[in-house]
Design a protein around this motif. Structure first.
Motif, PDB file in Angstrom:
ATOM      1  N   LEU A  50       0.823  -1.334  -0.043  1.00 60.22           N
ATOM      2  CA  LEU A  50       0.137  -0.076  -0.140  1.00 60.22           C
ATOM      3  C   LEU A  50       0.846   1.270   0.044  1.00 60.22           C
ATOM      4  O   LEU A  50       0.607   2.178  -0.767  1.00 60.22           O
ATOM      5  CB  LEU A  50      -1.107  -0.003   1.279  1.00 60.22           C
ATOM      6  N   ALA A  51       1.917   1.343   0.697  1.00 58.51           N
ATOM      7  CA  ALA A  51       2.871   2.263   0.906  1.00 58.51           C
ATOM      8  C   ALA A  51       3.532   2.717  -0.589  1.00 58.51           C
ATOM      9  O   ALA A  51       3.635   3.732  -0.876  1.00 58.51           O
ATOM     10  CB  ALA A  51       4.011   2.244   1.750  1.00 58.51           C
ATOM     11  N   LEU A  52       3.998   1.519  -1.242  1.00 61.27           N
ATOM     12  CA  LEU A  52       4.743   2.049  -2.525  1.00 61.27           C
ATOM     13  C   LEU A  52       3.647   2.378  -3.539  1.00 61.27           C
ATOM     14  O   LEU A  52       3.826   3.033  -4.226  1.00 61.27           O
ATOM     15  CB  LEU A  52       5.434   0.813  -2.643  1.00 61.27           C
ATOM     16  N   ALA A  53       2.599   1.589  -3.554  1.00 63.84           N
ATOM     17  CA  ALA A  53       1.482   1.605  -4.431  1.00 63.84           C
ATOM     18  C   ALA A  53       0.787   3.114  -4.595  1.00 63.84           C
ATOM     19  O   ALA A  53       0.594   3.755  -5.353  1.00 63.84           O
ATOM     20  CB  ALA A  53       0.433   0.777  -4.432  1.00 63.84           C
ATOM     21  N   SER A  54       0.650   3.710  -3.154  1.00 66.65           N
ATOM     22  CA  SER A  54       0.173   4.779  -3.116  1.00 66.65           C
ATOM     23  C   SER A  54       0.556   6.124  -3.862  1.00 66.65           C
ATOM     24  O   SER A  54      -0.195   6.967  -4.311  1.00 66.65           O
ATOM     25  CB  SER A  54      -0.003   5.331  -1.522  1.00 66.65           C
ATOM     26  N   LEU A  55       2.105   5.978  -3.836  1.00 66.14           N
ATOM     27  CA  LEU A  55       2.630   7.350  -4.510  1.00 66.14           C
ATOM     28  C   LEU A  55       2.132   7.117  -6.079  1.00 66.14           C
ATOM     29  O   LEU A  55       1.894   8.118  -6.637  1.00 66.14           O
ATOM     30  CB  LEU A  55       4.136   7.214  -4.379  1.00 66.14           C
ATOM     31  N   PHE A  56       2.248   6.052  -6.574  1.00 63.88           N
ATOM     32  CA  PHE A  56       2.043   5.795  -7.901  1.00 63.88           C
ATOM     33  C   PHE A  56       0.791   5.875  -8.331  1.00 63.88           C
ATOM     34  O   PHE A  56       0.230   6.442  -9.506  1.00 63.88           O
ATOM     35  CB  PHE A  56       2.693   4.332  -8.641  1.00 63.88           C
ATOM     36  N   VAL A  57      -0.189   5.539  -7.493  1.00 66.31           N
ATOM     37  CA  VAL A  57      -1.580   5.743  -7.753  1.00 66.31           C
ATOM     38  C   VAL A  57      -1.845   7.278  -7.812  1.00 66.31           C
ATOM     39  O   VAL A  57      -2.585   7.590  -8.747  1.00 66.31           O
ATOM     40  CB  VAL A  57      -2.618   4.976  -6.752  1.00 66.31           C
ATOM     41  N   LEU A  58      -1.532   8.022  -6.930  1.00 68.93           N
ATOM     42  CA  LEU A  58      -1.751   9.404  -6.742  1.00 68.93           C
ATOM     43  C   LEU A  58      -1.261  10.008  -8.061  1.00 68.93           C
ATOM     44  O   LEU A  58      -1.824  10.890  -8.695  1.00 68.93           O
ATOM     45  CB  LEU A  58      -1.283  10.010  -5.570  1.00 68.93           C
ATOM     46  N   LEU A  59       0.008   9.796  -8.176  1.00 68.41           N
ATOM     47  CA  LEU A  59       0.753  10.443  -9.497  1.00 68.41           C
ATOM     48  C   LEU A  59      -0.108  10.080 -10.893  1.00 68.41           C
ATOM     49  O   LEU A  59      -0.190  10.794 -12.002  1.00 68.41           O
ATOM     50  CB  LEU A  59       2.131  10.072  -9.424  1.00 68.41           C
ATOM     51  N   GLY A  60      -0.234   8.787 -10.785  1.00 68.27           N
ATOM     52  CA  GLY A  60      -0.763   8.239 -12.028  1.00 68.27           C
ATOM     53  C   GLY A  60      -2.423   9.054 -12.350  1.00 68.27           C
ATOM     54  O   GLY A  60      -2.770   9.206 -13.392  1.00 68.27           O
ATOM     55  N   TRP A  61      -3.135   9.016 -11.206  1.00 71.60           N
ATOM     56  CA  TRP A  61      -4.461   9.828 -11.420  1.00 71.60           C
ATOM     57  C   TRP A  61      -4.078  11.246 -11.817  1.00 71.60           C
ATOM     58  O   TRP A  61      -4.933  11.734 -12.366  1.00 71.60           O
ATOM     59  CB  TRP A  61      -4.968   9.866 -10.061  1.00 71.60           C
ATOM     60  N   GLN A  62      -3.153  11.923 -11.117  1.00 72.61           N
ATOM     61  CA  GLN A  62      -2.769  13.263 -11.692  1.00 72.61           C
ATOM     62  C   GLN A  62      -2.604  13.372 -13.167  1.00 72.61           C
ATOM     63  O   GLN A  62      -3.143  14.195 -13.771  1.00 72.61           O
ATOM     64  CB  GLN A  62      -1.640  13.921 -10.814  1.00 72.61           C
ATOM     65  N   LYS A  63      -1.725  12.513 -13.556  1.00 69.92           N
ATOM     66  CA  LYS A  63      -1.517  12.378 -14.894  1.00 69.92           C
ATOM     67  C   LYS A  63      -2.887  12.194 -15.990  1.00 69.92           C
ATOM     68  O   LYS A  63      -2.839  12.710 -16.966  1.00 69.92           O
ATOM     69  CB  LYS A  63      -0.214  11.233 -15.295  1.00 69.92           C
ATOM     70  N   LEU A  64      -3.620  11.235 -15.512  1.00 73.29           N
ATOM     71  CA  LEU A  64      -4.801  10.790 -16.136  1.00 73.29           C
ATOM     72  C   LEU A  64      -5.791  12.158 -16.139  1.00 73.29           C
ATOM     73  O   LEU A  64      -6.049  12.412 -17.215  1.00 73.29           O
ATOM     74  CB  LEU A  64      -5.429   9.770 -15.591  1.00 73.29           C
ATOM     75  N   THR A  65      -5.956  12.665 -15.216  1.00 69.52           N
ATOM     76  CA  THR A  65      -6.839  13.950 -14.963  1.00 69.52           C
ATOM     77  C   THR A  65      -6.303  15.100 -15.724  1.00 69.52           C
ATOM     78  O   THR A  65      -6.940  16.096 -15.706  1.00 69.52           O
ATOM     79  CB  THR A  65      -7.367  14.037 -13.649  1.00 69.52           C
ATOM     80  N   ALA A  66      -5.008  15.226 -16.004  1.00 69.43           N
ATOM     81  CA  ALA A  66      -4.447  16.294 -16.723  1.00 69.43           C
ATOM     82  C   ALA A  66      -3.439  15.860 -17.751  1.00 69.43           C
ATOM     83  O   ALA A  66      -2.334  15.992 -18.006  1.00 69.43           O
ATOM     84  CB  ALA A  66      -3.385  17.219 -15.632  1.00 69.43           C
ATOM     85  N   PHE A  67      -4.220  14.897 -18.536  1.00 67.81           N
ATOM     86  CA  PHE A  67      -3.284  14.315 -19.509  1.00 67.81           C
ATOM     87  C   PHE A  67      -2.641  15.193 -20.689  1.00 67.81           C
ATOM     88  O   PHE A  67      -1.546  14.777 -20.930  1.00 67.81           O
ATOM     89  CB  PHE A  67      -4.225  13.267 -20.296  1.00 67.81           C
ATOM     90  N   GLY A  68      -3.496  16.327 -21.143  1.00 69.90           N
ATOM     91  CA  GLY A  68      -2.947  17.105 -22.032  1.00 69.90           C
ATOM     92  C   GLY A  68      -1.302  17.622 -21.535  1.00 69.90           C
ATOM     93  O   GLY A  68      -0.587  17.704 -22.166  1.00 69.90           O
ATOM     94  N   PRO A  69      -1.698  18.334 -20.218  1.00 70.05           N
ATOM     95  CA  PRO A  69      -0.450  19.074 -19.746  1.00 70.05           C
ATOM     96  C   PRO A  69       0.537  18.203 -19.564  1.00 70.05           C
ATOM     97  O   PRO A  69       1.991  18.351 -19.544  1.00 70.05           O
ATOM     98  CB  PRO A  69      -0.966  19.692 -18.527  1.00 70.05           C
ATOM     99  N   THR A  70       0.204  16.854 -19.254  1.00 69.14           N
ATOM    100  CA  THR A  70       1.252  15.882 -18.839  1.00 69.14           C
ATOM    101  C   THR A  70       2.075  15.502 -20.127  1.00 69.14           C
ATOM    102  O   THR A  70       3.392  15.292 -20.074  1.00 69.14           O
ATOM    103  CB  THR A  70       0.656  14.418 -18.292  1.00 69.14           C
ATOM    104  N   ALA A  71       1.269  15.302 -20.966  1.00 66.38           N
ATOM    105  CA  ALA A  71       2.090  15.208 -22.451  1.00 66.38           C
ATOM    106  C   ALA A  71       2.762  16.293 -22.847  1.00 66.38           C
ATOM    107  O   ALA A  71       3.845  16.209 -23.375  1.00 66.38           O
ATOM    108  CB  ALA A  71       1.031  14.727 -23.503  1.00 66.38           C
ATOM    109  N   ALA A  72       2.317  17.303 -22.532  1.00 62.61           N
ATOM    110  CA  ALA A  72       3.314  18.666 -22.840  1.00 62.61           C
ATOM    111  C   ALA A  72       4.392  18.574 -22.192  1.00 62.61           C
ATOM    112  O   ALA A  72       5.485  19.031 -22.558  1.00 62.61           O
ATOM    113  CB  ALA A  72       2.202  19.960 -22.842  1.00 62.61           C
ATOM    114  N   TYR A  73       4.456  18.413 -20.856  1.00 65.44           N
ATOM    115  CA  TYR A  73       5.554  18.429 -19.967  1.00 65.44           C
ATOM    116  C   TYR A  73       6.579  17.094 -20.644  1.00 65.44           C
ATOM    117  O   TYR A  73       7.766  17.660 -20.609  1.00 65.44           O
ATOM    118  CB  TYR A  73       5.151  18.063 -18.572  1.00 65.44           C
ATOM    119  N   MET A  74       5.937  16.324 -20.969  1.00 65.88           N
ATOM    120  CA  MET A  74       6.902  15.186 -21.361  1.00 65.88           C
ATOM    121  C   MET A  74       7.647  15.427 -22.789  1.00 65.88           C
ATOM    122  O   MET A  74       8.765  15.414 -23.077  1.00 65.88           O
ATOM    123  CB  MET A  74       6.148  14.069 -21.653  1.00 65.88           C
TER     124      MET A  74
END
Length: 137
Positions: A19-43
């Motif tokens: 749960l501790a390891l996964a929580s960081l990735f779930v939170l960051l993945g959700w951020q990336k999904l909900t701001a997909f355009g800005p995430t791709a632009a950053y990349m």
């Protein structure tokens, strides 16, 4: 498992680790999904080829992989995949060796945190998910 004479329940420790390891990735993945355009632009700004695909892979790995591991699904192989992903993102995103000043110091910390997190993923892969998992291997 014992720590200074105190017995620690292995399954509880492995559940906490998942749960501790996964929580960081779930939170960051959700951020990336909900701001997909800005995430791709950053990349794209960071020089990644095919930034839309890179963003989709990041969402799949972080949100998808994180949720599966939190639930205890195929933990050992997925944790190894997450370790590799974490190392690659450290090299691609936190390349402190190309930077100067305060940014270099900041990225140095982020890079080595990625290495440490990858170590946690490898340890979890070796230990397995514990008893409280949907699919144990």
């Amino acid at each position: 498992m014992e720590l200074n004479g105190v017995k620690l329940p292995r399954d509880a420790a492995l559940l906490f680790a998942r749960l501790a390891l996964a929580s960081l990735f779930v939170l960051l993945g959700w951020q990336k999904l909900t701001a997909f355009g800005p995430t791709a632009a950053y990349m794209a700004q960071d020089g990644l080829p095919l930034p839309q695909l890179a963003a989709a892979i990041a969402v799949a790995m972080e949100l998808g992989g994180g949720l599966l591991i939190a639930l205890g699904v195929l933990v050992s192989p997925l944790a190894l995949l997450m370790a590799a992903y974490t190392l690659v993102t450290g090299i691609v995103g936190h390349h402190y060796w190309t930077m100067q000043g305060a940014l270099r110091a900041d990225m140095f910390i982020h890079f080595w945190k990625n290495v440490a997190i990858a170590g946690g993923w490898v340890a979890l892969s070796g230990a397995g998910p514990g008893r409280w998992a949907l699919i144990s291997r």
